[in-house]
Write an enzyme that holds these catalytic residues in place. Structure first.
Site, PDB file in Angstrom:
ATOM      1  N   GLY A   9      61.646  22.348  41.545  1.00 47.43           N
ATOM      2  CA  GLY A   9      60.496  22.571  42.412  1.00 47.43           C
ATOM      3  C   GLY A   9      59.341  23.211  41.665  1.00 47.43           C
ATOM      4  N   GLU A  10      58.665  24.148  42.333  1.00 46.76           N
ATOM      5  CA  GLU A  10      57.556  24.906  41.749  1.00 46.76           C
ATOM      6  C   GLU A  10      56.394  24.016  41.324  1.00 46.76           C
ATOM      7  OE1 GLU A  10      58.642  27.813  38.804  1.00 46.76           O
ATOM      8  OE2 GLU A  10      60.506  28.326  39.825  1.00 46.76           O
ATOM      9  N   GLY A  11      56.256  22.838  41.923  1.00 42.22           N
ATOM     10  CA  GLY A  11      55.144  21.964  41.594  1.00 42.22           C
ATOM     11  C   GLY A  11      55.291  21.214  40.292  1.00 42.22           C
TER      12      GLY A  11
END
Length: 370
Positions: free
Chosen positions: A323-325
């Site tokens: 995740g986390e962009g």
């Protein structure tokens, strides 16, 4: 801040991307000295960028930005993640801010800005500074298997904050948003929302998240099942659904996605959290998904179901699950390549600041030291 929001207005406010600009881009591809379809999927991406930009000329992407919406989720207290519920999100936010997180390093490499917005991280108000936490709605959220994540007022507040952030980015000149999230327990919340919206049971949407084992997966699945029971009675009211089984970050991302579509600001979705919010936004405005692209599949079963419902095809498959962009950011070079190939005026990066050349010792100085 106004405590009401007219969701019905988005049906008329969100317009379709410019079909004439798309057709002009497709004609432009045919004029270039290359085999027909020789650039593959880059041609479709370039035509999409032309349609969301509008106008007669395609502009090379010059101001992309990663937006990370951060919040903690009460359901994480059940131990559903390999990341610690106590302090795990705080550490990840600090890593993004100090530049040590992978998303921060790659944002610098690809020339993208990075912004972190604290909506409900379980930390002191002063933990990250004013610019990061000025939009905070609350500290953490309720445990959605037994209680609401937010009050109705908090859900509306977070939704309007997301709208305000979209306006800010559009006014700043951001031309592409790479959307991400930071929060322990967020994949469980997303699974609940997607399961409720797609009409599936808990086992069909419960994934491995941070890499949990079978025993933890069963605990997570039971929590999602109990949360689905609380979500289904409020499916007809999107803000009530976000309050009951969402969170401040989910409400803000939903508001952001809709207002970004209003402002003609294209968005790349990162993973299951942004996909869950996109599904809710689609319920509010059926045209909104035309302003988004999906970055990747992460192995989360809920994500595949959401993209199928949204009719979005991922841009790459690098098997990234953190995740986390990061997945959205890795789609940026593809979009930059598509826009550069189609743009009539090439993108020229700003010159780097001059640096003093390193002073190297002469041969005589080196010999003198021997």
């Amino acid at each position: 801040m106004d405590t009401t929001v007219d969701l019905d207005s988005f049906t008329s406010l969100v317009e379709r991307p410019d079909d004439a600009a798309r057709r002009a881009a497709e004609d432009r591809w045919l004029e270039l000295d290359k085999p027909r379809g020789g650039l593959g999927q880059l041609e479709e991406l370039g035509s999409w960028l032309a349609s969301v930009q509008g106008g007669n000329r395609v502009r090379a992407l010059s101001a992309p930005k990663v937006l990370l919406f951060a919040a903690d989720h009460g359901i994480a207290a059940l131990g559903l993640s390999k990341l610690p519920a106590d302090g795990g999100t705080v550490r990840r936010v600090h890593a993004a801010l100090d530049g040590s997180a992978p998303v921060a390093k790659l944002a610098r490499r690809f020339g993208a800005g990075l912004r972190v917005i604290d909506l409900a991280v379980d930390a002191d108000n002063e933990e990250f500074g004013f610019e990061v936490s000025r939009y905070r709605v609350r500290r953490g959220s309720g445990r959605i298997d037994v209680e609401d994540a937010l009050t109705a007022e908090e859900a509306t507040q977070a939704f309007r904050i997301g709208m305000a952030i979209a306006d800010e980015e559009a006014d700043l000149g951001t031309d592409l948003v790479l959307l991400g999230d930071l929060g322990v327990g967020s994949t469980a919340v997303a699974a609940v929302l997607i399961g409720a919206l797609c009409g599936t049971d808990a086992a069909a949407v419960c994934g491995r998240g941070s890499g949990i084992d079978d025993k933890t997966w069963m605990v997570k699945c039971a929590a999602i099942r109990d949360s689905l029971r609380r979500a289904r009675p409020v499916l007809g009211d999107q803000l009530a659904l976000l309050a009951a089984t969402g969170g401040a970050d989910f409400a803000a991302i939903t508001g952001f996605l809709l207002q970004a579509a209003v402002r003609r600001l294209p968005v790349v979705l990162d993973g299951v959290v942004s996909a869950a919010c996109a599904l809710i936004a689609q319920r509010i405005s059926f045209r909104a998904p035309e302003w988004w692209r999906a970055a990747l599949l992460t192995g989360e079963p809920a994500l595949a179901k959401a993209y199928d419902r949204l009719t979005l095809t991922p841009l790459h498959d690098q098997q990234i699950t953190m995740g986390e962009g990061l997945g959205a950011l890795l789609a940026l070079p593809l979009l930059q390549a598509a826009s550069d190939a189609l743009a009539e005026e090439p993108f020229v990066p700003a010159p780097a600041a001059p640096r003093e050349p390193a002073k190297l010792p002469t041969a005589a100085e080196l010999l003198g030291r021997l």
